[in-house]
Design a protein around this motif. Structure first.
Motif, PDB file in Angstrom:
ATOM      1  N   GLY A  46      55.129  50.397  43.625  1.00  0.00           N
ATOM      2  CA  GLY A  46      56.215  51.236  43.278  1.00  0.00           C
ATOM      3  C   GLY A  46      57.050  51.817  44.754  1.00  0.00           C
ATOM      4  N   ASP A  48      57.535  54.336  45.878  1.00  0.00           N
ATOM      5  CA  ASP A  48      57.188  55.385  46.658  1.00  0.00           C
ATOM      6  C   ASP A  48      55.853  55.440  47.396  1.00  0.00           C
ATOM      7  OD1 ASP A  48      59.355  57.357  46.643  1.00  0.00           O
ATOM      8  OD2 ASP A  48      58.701  58.068  44.580  1.00  0.00           O
ATOM      9  N   GLY A  49      55.479  53.930  47.275  1.00  0.00           N
ATOM     10  CA  GLY A  49      54.157  53.495  47.779  1.00  0.00           C
ATOM     11  C   GLY A  49      53.899  53.507  49.332  1.00  0.00           C
TER      12      GLY A  49
ATOM     13  N   ASP B  36      48.567  58.913  41.959  1.00  0.00           N
ATOM     14  CA  ASP B  36      49.825  59.186  42.275  1.00  0.00           C
ATOM     15  C   ASP B  36      50.862  59.570  41.048  1.00  0.00           C
ATOM     16  OD1 ASP B  36      49.794  58.338  45.119  1.00  0.00           O
ATOM     17  OD2 ASP B  36      48.876  56.402  44.334  1.00  0.00           O
ATOM     18  N   HIS B  38      52.083  62.671  40.557  1.00  0.00           N
ATOM     19  CA  HIS B  38      53.237  63.183  41.298  1.00  0.00           C
ATOM     20  C   HIS B  38      53.847  64.200  40.233  1.00  0.00           C
ATOM     21  CE1 HIS B  38      53.096  61.762  45.483  1.00  0.00           C
ATOM     22  NE2 HIS B  38      52.970  60.453  44.767  1.00  0.00           N
ATOM     23  N   GLY B 228      44.355  54.584  45.393  1.00  0.00           N
ATOM     24  CA  GLY B 228      45.810  55.291  45.209  1.00  0.00           C
ATOM     25  C   GLY B 228      46.427  55.180  46.190  1.00  0.00           C
ATOM     26  N   HIS B 231      50.630  52.909  45.516  1.00  0.00           N
ATOM     27  CA  HIS B 231      51.208  52.749  44.205  1.00  0.00           C
ATOM     28  C   HIS B 231      51.165  51.310  43.485  1.00  0.00           C
ATOM     29  CE1 HIS B 231      53.918  56.919  44.354  1.00  0.00           C
ATOM     30  NE2 HIS B 231      52.868  56.782  45.354  1.00  0.00           N
ATOM     31  N   TRP B 249      48.826  51.817  39.576  1.00  0.00           N
ATOM     32  CA  TRP B 249      50.428  51.751  39.656  1.00  0.00           C
ATOM     33  C   TRP B 249      51.042  53.469  40.246  1.00  0.00           C
ATOM     34  CZ3 TRP B 249      54.447  50.155  35.591  1.00  0.00           C
ATOM     35  CH2 TRP B 249      55.696  49.798  36.226  1.00  0.00           C
ATOM     36  N   GLU B 250      51.687  54.289  39.191  1.00  0.00           N
ATOM     37  CA  GLU B 250      52.351  55.193  39.625  1.00  0.00           C
ATOM     38  C   GLU B 250      52.654  56.140  38.602  1.00  0.00           C
ATOM     39  OE1 GLU B 250      55.642  54.720  42.368  1.00  0.00           O
ATOM     40  OE2 GLU B 250      56.619  53.592  40.727  1.00  0.00           O
ATOM     41  N   HIS B 251      52.868  57.512  38.855  1.00  0.00           N
ATOM     42  CA  HIS B 251      53.517  58.375  37.829  1.00  0.00           C
ATOM     43  C   HIS B 251      53.087  58.414  36.495  1.00  0.00           C
ATOM     44  CE1 HIS B 251      56.880  57.932  40.931  1.00  0.00           C
ATOM     45  NE2 HIS B 251      55.909  58.532  41.440  1.00  0.00           N
TER      46      HIS B 251
END
Lengths: 63, 508
Positions: A46, A48-49, B36, B38, B228, B231, B249-251
């Motif tokens: 991602g 923001d990684g 992540d 967020h 983590g 991401h 991954w993320e979000h």
């Protein structure tokens, strides 16, 4: 720290992210056109990684 | 003879019993994981992607479904509380409420968990009905090194590890008095302590995948790393030495699912995947959706609240062509907050006007849609000259580089050749000294060389002899974004006015 994006070295500071590396390499606009960033194991990362010294990334066009 | 036969039968029986006792039956366990997040509670679109992904109410429904099949732990690998207005406006409380309702088993403490300061973090730890973990942080009450969960007859040790970079990626006051120990050494020590007390050792890591791989290579005794920070979309579990590594991954765009079969403290079989989360009204957790919507309603109300009053039209749209009063206002706030000698922002980052009258938070989101944070640099007079030679050199002034400034006056002549357009610079009331050093505050976008400001790249690359860090970076990330600084200023001052003062003078 030094990372590699598309085999090009980039010097960044601790705390910078994938997004910062793309901006520095003037490649951020490729993301808006559908490209994605992958790490050296082939995993997508991602924007923001967090980055780590010595890591290698590739920007690839995806469908 | 009879006695010998009884003795032999006894031995055979004992061996049979011992074998039966020692080889326990295999146990199936499911690990569900998230990292992540967020605060991305609602489904959302990402750059270059037409499809909306995520939505914690949909993720929770998937987690509930997967928990019905077999015993499961639900783990969070950090950076859950900060990053989106839905979470930020409540300092992470909204996320904790969701995580409590989803019955998370444990969470590791990410670097962004410190962004609201230690007092707020301790409140969030207190609010949580699950442990916050971090074996390599010393000095913060409430954080545990590890937890042992008993599930399906197994003792599962979960150790938290946090990135050692935390002290340099948040404001120093957020980590004052805390000690961040080396993750690898901490892991070795903690595993030695736990290996005999547990059937399975999980490291819940907020170190990033490259560091997780290194950890797996150097520390024995870790069965699984749930990671983590980087991401990373690890679609299938990675196997490094004897350790499995996963990350989701993320979000909240995916939920990580790892099925394990365990026998005699060993993973006999594993199968993992990422379950993509998409909004689907038939697959939603209604109680979670209720919490999401409740906080969203409050978020909308806060964004709609009047923070102050603009006494004049604050013009920002023209910031990519000329000095504007809104550009001056934002640059002034940034300089005042950071106590830097001068501030520079890219005009292209200021996207809207605020008309005379009420100022609402949502107006500020329209003006500053990008979440940027301030970066403070030590720059020479020559650097400043080079920065402005570039800043005023855009022939059609459409690229966004035009500078909005505070603490500095620059005159330039567009007819002069490139590299000699700047005709005068004053810092405050004094002429710029080429060999003197000044503190300059900008945003992280320009600091990274955005809008073509390669000079910032060069400044950032200027390293100390004995350190990999730049000697010119005074502060990279305070954990507080520029929009928050501006909103706090408006809330404090209430009556807002600004004017164009000739900070950037174009000679004809």
């Amino acid at each position: 720290m030094r990372i590699w994006l598309n085999e090009q070295p980039l010097d960044l500071i601790t705390g910078m992210k994938i997004r910062d590396a793309l901006i520095q390499a003037d490649l951020f606009q490729d993301i808006e056109k559908g490209s994605r960033v992958f790490d050296e194991w082939g995993n997508e990362v991602g924007l923001d990684g967090a980055l780590q010294d010595g890591c290698r990334y590739t920007l690839k066009k995806t469908d | 003879m009879k006695q010998i036969l009884i003795f032999i039968l006894n031995i055979i029986f004992s061996i049979f019993v011992l074998q039966h006792v020692c080889s326990a039956q295999s146990v199936d366990l499911r690990i569900l994981y998230l990292n992540d997040f967020h605060g991305f509670a609602a489904p959302h679109q990402t750059a270059g992607n037409q499809e909306k992904l995520g939505g914690i109410a949909f993720l929770a429904a998937e987690a509930n479904r997967l928990r019905q099949d077999r015993p499961a732990l639900l783990l969070a690998a950090g950076d859950m509380l900060q990053g989106n207005p839905w979470a930020n406006l409540f300092e992470g409380k909204s996320t904790i409420e969701i995580m409590n309702r989803m019955e998370f088993s444990a969470m590791t403490t990410g670097n962004h968990e410190f962004d609201y300061g230690q007092d707020v973090l301790q409140k969030r730890i207190h609010d949580a009905r699950f442990p916050f973990l971090a074996a390599n942080i010393q000095g913060l009450t409430g954080i545990q090194s590890y937890v042992i969960k008993e599930i399906a007859g197994l003792k599962v040790a979960i150790i938290g590890l946090t990135t050692e970079d935390t002290p340099v990626t948040t404001h120093p006051k957020n980590v004052k008095g805390l000690k961040f120990l080396p993750a690898t050494e901490t892991a070795k020590r903690t595993i030695n302590e736990l290996r005999n007390q547990s059937d399975l050792v999980i490291v819940l890591s907020h170190l990033g995948l490259p560091a997780d791989v290194q950890l797996a290579k150097t520390v024995t005794g870790i069965d699984l790393i749930v990671g983590g920070h980087s991401h990373t979309r690890v679609e299938k579990p990675m196997k490094i030495e004897d350790t499995l590594i996963v990350q989701a991954w993320e979000h909240g765009k995916v939920l990580g699912v790892l099925d394990l079969t365990i026998q005699d403290k060993k993973i006999l079989h594993y199968d993992g995947r990422l379950s993509l989360i998409k909004p689907d009204k038939n697959k939603v957790a209604p109680l979670i959706l209720e919490i999401v919507n409740g906080y969203q309603k409050q978020t909308d109300a806060i964004l709609g609240e009047v923070m102050g009053i603009a006494l004049v039209d604050l013009q920002g749209k023209n910031s990519r062509f000329q000095e504007t009063n809104l550009g001056n206002l934002i640059a002034d706030i940034l300089r005042e907050e950071t106590k830097a000698d001068l501030a520079i922002l890219n005009g292209g980052g200021i996207r809207s006007d605020i008309l005379k009258g009420d100022i609402r938070m949502k107006d500020l989101f329209a003006v500053l849609p990008f979440t940027n944070h301030p970066v403070i640099l030590k720059v020479s007079g020559q650097d400043i000259k080079d920065i402005f030679e570039y800043g005023v050199s855009d022939p059609d002034q459409t690229g966004g580089r035009f500078p909005q400034v505070s603490g500095i006056t620059v005159s330039f002549n567009p007819a002069h050749p490139a590299g000699r357009k700047v005709t005068g610079i004053k810092i405050g009331n004094h002429d710029l000294l080429m060999d003197a050093y000044y503190t300059l505050v900008t945003n992280d976008f320009l600091a990274a060389g955005g809008d073509g400001y390669t000079i910032f790249k060069k400044i950032m690359e200027n390293k100390d002899k004995d350190s990999a860090q730049s000697s010119r970076v005074i502060l990279f990330d305070s954990g507080r974004d520029i929009r928050d600084m501006v909103s706090d200023y408006i809330k404090g001052e209430k009556m807002i006015s600004a004017k164009v003062e000739g900070r950037i003078q174009k000679e004809k």
